[in-house]
Design a protein around this motif. Structure first.
Motif, PDB file in Angstrom:
ATOM      1  N   GLU A  94    -157.488  -2.882 -19.804  1.00  0.00           N
ATOM      2  CA  GLU A  94    -157.096  -1.339 -19.607  1.00  0.00           C
ATOM      3  C   GLU A  94    -156.782  -0.969 -18.063  1.00  0.00           C
ATOM      4  O   GLU A  94    -156.239  -0.269 -17.835  1.00  0.00           O
ATOM      5  CB  GLU A  94    -158.492  -0.498 -20.229  1.00  0.00           C
ATOM      6  CG  GLU A  94    -158.737  -0.294 -21.318  1.00  0.00           C
ATOM      7  CD  GLU A  94    -159.952   0.497 -21.654  1.00  0.00           C
ATOM      8  OE1 GLU A  94    -160.204   1.053 -22.627  1.00  0.00           O
ATOM      9  OE2 GLU A  94    -160.669   0.770 -20.691  1.00  0.00           O
ATOM     10  N   ALA A  95    -157.682  -1.753 -17.206  1.00  0.00           N
ATOM     11  CA  ALA A  95    -157.214  -1.552 -15.819  1.00  0.00           C
ATOM     12  C   ALA A  95    -155.943  -1.989 -15.223  1.00  0.00           C
ATOM     13  O   ALA A  95    -155.634  -1.372 -14.316  1.00  0.00           O
ATOM     14  CB  ALA A  95    -158.343  -2.247 -15.097  1.00  0.00           C
ATOM     15  N   LEU A  96    -155.466  -2.709 -16.031  1.00  0.00           N
ATOM     16  CA  LEU A  96    -154.069  -3.222 -15.782  1.00  0.00           C
ATOM     17  C   LEU A  96    -152.958  -2.500 -16.417  1.00  0.00           C
ATOM     18  O   LEU A  96    -151.623  -2.797 -15.972  1.00  0.00           O
ATOM     19  CB  LEU A  96    -153.902  -4.794 -15.863  1.00  0.00           C
ATOM     20  CG  LEU A  96    -155.014  -5.674 -14.993  1.00  0.00           C
ATOM     21  CD1 LEU A  96    -154.737  -7.133 -15.586  1.00  0.00           C
ATOM     22  CD2 LEU A  96    -154.809  -5.630 -13.918  1.00  0.00           C
ATOM     23  N   ALA A  97    -153.301  -1.703 -17.428  1.00  0.00           N
ATOM     24  CA  ALA A  97    -152.187  -1.088 -18.362  1.00  0.00           C
ATOM     25  C   ALA A  97    -151.552   0.068 -17.501  1.00  0.00           C
ATOM     26  O   ALA A  97    -151.959   0.749 -16.617  1.00  0.00           O
ATOM     27  CB  ALA A  97    -152.743  -0.461 -19.609  1.00  0.00           C
ATOM     28  N   THR A  98    -150.053   0.109 -17.886  1.00  0.00           N
ATOM     29  CA  THR A  98    -149.370   1.093 -17.440  1.00  0.00           C
ATOM     30  C   THR A  98    -149.151   2.353 -18.446  1.00  0.00           C
ATOM     31  O   THR A  98    -148.926   3.558 -17.926  1.00  0.00           O
ATOM     32  CB  THR A  98    -147.744   0.868 -17.296  1.00  0.00           C
ATOM     33  OG1 THR A  98    -147.442   0.249 -18.419  1.00  0.00           O
ATOM     34  CG2 THR A  98    -147.803  -0.411 -16.025  1.00  0.00           C
ATOM     35  N   LYS A  99    -149.531   2.071 -19.687  1.00  0.00           N
ATOM     36  CA  LYS A  99    -149.704   3.270 -20.531  1.00  0.00           C
ATOM     37  C   LYS A  99    -150.671   2.867 -21.804  1.00  0.00           C
ATOM     38  O   LYS A  99    -150.787   1.449 -22.033  1.00  0.00           O
ATOM     39  CB  LYS A  99    -148.245   3.309 -21.355  1.00  0.00           C
ATOM     40  CG  LYS A  99    -148.096   4.249 -22.358  1.00  0.00           C
ATOM     41  CD  LYS A  99    -146.734   4.483 -22.755  1.00  0.00           C
ATOM     42  CE  LYS A  99    -146.762   5.627 -24.140  1.00  0.00           C
ATOM     43  NZ  LYS A  99    -145.469   5.816 -24.554  1.00  0.00           N
ATOM     44  N   ILE A 100    -151.492   3.752 -21.923  1.00  0.00           N
ATOM     45  CA  ILE A 100    -152.425   3.483 -23.259  1.00  0.00           C
ATOM     46  C   ILE A 100    -152.254   4.622 -24.150  1.00  0.00           C
ATOM     47  O   ILE A 100    -152.340   5.680 -24.019  1.00  0.00           O
ATOM     48  CB  ILE A 100    -153.770   3.471 -22.611  1.00  0.00           C
ATOM     49  CG1 ILE A 100    -154.108   2.385 -21.662  1.00  0.00           C
ATOM     50  CG2 ILE A 100    -154.832   3.331 -23.654  1.00  0.00           C
ATOM     51  CD1 ILE A 100    -155.430   2.466 -20.729  1.00  0.00           C
ATOM     52  N   CYS A 101    -152.056   4.148 -25.516  1.00  0.00           N
ATOM     53  CA  CYS A 101    -152.021   5.014 -26.606  1.00  0.00           C
ATOM     54  C   CYS A 101    -153.237   4.570 -27.461  1.00  0.00           C
ATOM     55  O   CYS A 101    -153.448   3.604 -28.089  1.00  0.00           O
ATOM     56  CB  CYS A 101    -150.690   4.915 -27.342  1.00  0.00           C
ATOM     57  SG  CYS A 101    -149.388   5.563 -26.317  1.00  0.00           S
ATOM     58  N   GLU A 102    -154.093   5.918 -27.567  1.00  0.00           N
ATOM     59  CA  GLU A 102    -155.330   5.329 -28.494  1.00  0.00           C
ATOM     60  C   GLU A 102    -155.461   6.496 -29.750  1.00  0.00           C
ATOM     61  O   GLU A 102    -154.826   7.559 -29.688  1.00  0.00           O
ATOM     62  CB  GLU A 102    -156.499   5.547 -27.534  1.00  0.00           C
ATOM     63  CG  GLU A 102    -157.796   5.324 -28.029  1.00  0.00           C
ATOM     64  CD  GLU A 102    -158.875   4.843 -26.939  1.00  0.00           C
ATOM     65  OE1 GLU A 102    -159.709   4.050 -27.570  1.00  0.00           O
ATOM     66  OE2 GLU A 102    -158.653   5.277 -26.042  1.00  0.00           O
ATOM     67  N   PHE A 103    -156.088   6.013 -30.738  1.00  0.00           N
ATOM     68  CA  PHE A 103    -156.282   6.796 -31.771  1.00  0.00           C
ATOM     69  C   PHE A 103    -157.739   6.476 -32.152  1.00  0.00           C
ATOM     70  O   PHE A 103    -158.113   5.356 -32.502  1.00  0.00           O
ATOM     71  CB  PHE A 103    -155.424   6.453 -33.136  1.00  0.00           C
ATOM     72  CG  PHE A 103    -156.148   7.455 -34.368  1.00  0.00           C
ATOM     73  CD1 PHE A 103    -156.251   8.564 -34.134  1.00  0.00           C
ATOM     74  CD2 PHE A 103    -156.550   6.677 -35.419  1.00  0.00           C
ATOM     75  CE1 PHE A 103    -156.574   9.320 -35.479  1.00  0.00           C
ATOM     76  CE2 PHE A 103    -156.739   6.889 -36.568  1.00  0.00           C
ATOM     77  CZ  PHE A 103    -156.886   8.789 -36.411  1.00  0.00           C
ATOM     78  N   GLU A 104    -158.512   7.607 -32.431  1.00  0.00           N
ATOM     79  CA  GLU A 104    -160.147   7.407 -33.031  1.00  0.00           C
ATOM     80  C   GLU A 104    -160.330   8.204 -34.090  1.00  0.00           C
ATOM     81  O   GLU A 104    -159.807   9.583 -34.000  1.00  0.00           O
ATOM     82  CB  GLU A 104    -161.151   7.737 -31.691  1.00  0.00           C
ATOM     83  CG  GLU A 104    -161.271   6.699 -30.918  1.00  0.00           C
ATOM     84  CD  GLU A 104    -162.055   5.579 -31.377  1.00  0.00           C
ATOM     85  OE1 GLU A 104    -162.740   5.703 -32.548  1.00  0.00           O
ATOM     86  OE2 GLU A 104    -162.247   4.433 -30.694  1.00  0.00           O
TER      87      GLU A 104
END
Length: 273
Positions: A94-104
């Motif tokens: 997570e700390a290295l990501a340039t983009k995070i797409c999440e679904f909960e």
């Protein structure tokens, strides 16, 4: 182990890797090729940017003939974490990501949670946990949330089901604070949040959670989680299918503006029951 101690352990591991690699006359690219990672990965290990993986540590021991040194150091120092074993690697990525797409579909995503909401969720799963251990878990998750606040914060797109807004985790005051926190992050344009409403009915990805992460120097990765297990997957076909599912979930969700209104309305309902 405190965050500072974990960082010191990573730095020690990386310094030793660099010294022993150079003693062996190998470049980062050469060693990376021998242990099946890129030279850039080796550089990130040496700079304590990326957490080493156990299998890579074992292969490094074999190539550098270090008699299990890097494996032992990984098990004793590196693997200390405020997260469950199956989630620790995902938290590092997570700390290295340039983009995070999440679904909960059930809960507010971890990166958006307040301390009170976290405690309520963790206590529900661990009713006999000690206060000290619970405090450590909460601190670790709050540290994760700093990913969204730093100068190099990733683009973060969260989709949650309305169910997560209506389940009174921790009670009305806790939920009001939690939803107001999400709304504030959205209004400050730190995150983009959409809600799948109850009225949508059946939709793609129901009763599942997923986190898609993109990186500057590595292939996109999918993280999925169930009860007591989690998986990091970077096989291109699997990630592509997950991205298609995420697009379908996004199509079922309200617009960001309508979603924000629903979140704020739900927060107000907890303040004025």
């Amino acid at each position: 182990m405190a965050n500072a101690s974990r960082q010191a352990a990573w730095e020690f591991w990386g310094t030793e890797l660099k010294r022993r690699r150079e003693d062996a006359g190998l470049t980062q690219e050469a060693l990376g090729g021998m242990v099946f990672v890129s030279g850039g990965y080796i550089g990130q290990f040496e700079q304590a940017i990326r957490k080493p993986q156990l299998d890579v540590a074992i292969r490094i021991d074999g190539i550098l003939q270090t008699d299990g040194f890097f494996e032992r150091m990984w098990r004793k120092l590196i693997n200390a974490s405020g997260f469950t074993d199956y989630f620790a690697a995902a938290a590092q990525l997570e700390a290295l990501a340039t983009k995070i797409c999440e679904f909960e579909s059930v809960l507010v995503p971890g990166l958006l949670q307040t301390a009170a909401y976290m405690r309520a969720v963790m206590l529900a799963d661990n009713p006999f946990v000690s206060n000290d251990e619970l405090d450590g878990w909460v601190a670790a998750r709050l540290e994760r949330a700093k990913t969204l606040k730093g100068p190099a914060n990733p683009t973060y797109w969260a989709i949650i089901h309305e169910h997560a807004l209506r389940t009174p985790v921790g009670g009305p005051a806790c939920m009001a604070e939690q939803l107001e926190h999400v709304a504030t992050l959205a209004r400050c344009r730190r995150v983009l949040v959409q809600v799948v409403p109850y009225t949508q009915g059946a939709h793609a990805g129901m009763s599942k959670s997923m986190r898609l992460m993109e990186f500057e120097d590595a292939p996109p990765t999918l993280y999925t989680e169930g009860m007591y297990w989690g998986q990091l997957l970077d096989e291109p076909t699997t990630v592509k299918r997950a991205q298609a599912t995420y697009d379908l979930i996004r199509a079922a969700a309200l617009s960001p503006e309508a979603s924000l209104s629903l979140i704020e309305s739900a927060a107000e309902s907890y303040r004025s029951p």
